[in-house]
Scaffold this active site. Sequence first.
Site: not given
Ligand code: COS
Length: 385
Positions: A124, A130, A363
């Site tokens: 979830c 979002a 994803e």
């Molecule tokens: N493994 C470990 N840590 C991670 C990580 C990973 N794969 N990805 C991000 N983090 C950590 C980062 O290192 C950061 O921590 P620090 O500030 O301590 O370094 C923190 O999490 C925030 O990461 P980030 O700055 O990259 O966050 P953003 O808000 O810029 O966004 C994206 C990241 C856009 C990549 C993310 O929101 C995303 O993947 N969105 C898509 C969501 C998705 O796939 N939804 C589908 C749901 S299932 S159908």
Amino acid sequence: MIDFSLTPEQQTLVELARDFSTNEISPVALEYDRDGTPPEDIMRKAKDLGLLYTNIPEAYGGSGMDYVTHYIVTEALNYDCCAIGQMIGISHLSSAAILLGGAEEQKKKFLGPMCESHRSACYCLTETGAGSDAGAMKTTAARKGDTYVVNGSKCYITNGAKSDLLCLFATTDPSRGVKGISCFAVPRDTPGISVGRIEDKMGHRALTVAEIHFDDVELGAENLIGGEGQGFKLAMQALDRGRVNVTAISAAVMQKALDESVRWAREREQFGQPIGNFQGVHFMLADMNALIMASRGMYLQAGWMLDRDRRCSVEAAAAKCFATDAAMKVTTDAVQILAGSGYMKGTVVEKLMRDAKLLQIFEGTNQINRVVSGRGLLAGKSVLF
Ligand code: COS
């Protein structure tokens, strides 16, 4: 250093999964696609054979497969219908955060009972505001003494209507952005959880996707996975694993599309001979096969990294983009090869083409995955060689 042969145990598991797909999924795949009903009976049978909780260690009631084995089995299980295959494999994503961040007693407490039923779990994360920006979630888990009170709604939740366990992400401190997001393991029967709209979809029709509402849902400290503020990282780590899973699913979808195309190219005669005699068809089949081989190699590489506890965010995102774009192309080409008889509603390749579209979206859209991959490269994360 590199060995593509399967161990005898892997061979046995892949054959079990292939037989399951042939005997239990293939005969009903088009029926489930037409009706859009959840494949509960099939999930029950998969559970009895140890195919439902493949990634969960035996200590918590699962089959305890390593990542590579889980992904190979996933490809086999998704061959005849990726919607049913994903319902069978949904615990891979939804249990990942609990496995990664949960304490020993939490894994036993929450995963143990789930593994006794066929209903599995759900992940979830997504909300109406979002999606790609997962960190913008509004669902709150407000601390009140020793408890957390959850309010908010999640949408597009796979297996959200029926799952026994919910892996919930909610903010415990809205002022801290992604650093305020926490992860909770929530049993379905917790008071205050209700299911909203069940979506009617273009493809992946046997995959049940639902809205879930949380109204004053009271959770204890034992539900919190990994500490306050750890949720976003756990969500992303789970998605790394999920994106490799989607790559394996894409390989399955493409293999089915190629097999249908080869069969048709042998059978279908035009100009006095099978259309498979024509070079135009050779070229299409050859390109389809190359995309499958590359995608398979990508999920095996990322799975290999995960089995060695190596972070594979870049590799997983790259593999997900490559394989799902490839699946869209391969299934479109399969419809092209089968032409009129492939375009008709209720045929195998028509279903595959509709199913492939969602692979590029869930994803993480392929645009977001390219962001993950590109950012990771700039940050010097990756690379194997
Ligand atoms: N493994 C470990 N840590 C991670 C990580 C990973 N794969 N990805 C991000 N983090 C950590 C980062 O290192 C950061 O921590 P620090 O500030 O301590 O370094 C923190 O999490 C925030 O990461 P980030 O700055 O990259 O966050 P953003 O808000 O810029 O966004 C994206 C990241 C856009 C990549 C993310 O929101 C995303 O993947 N969105 C898509 C969501 C998705 O796939 N939804 C589908 C749901 S299932 S159908």
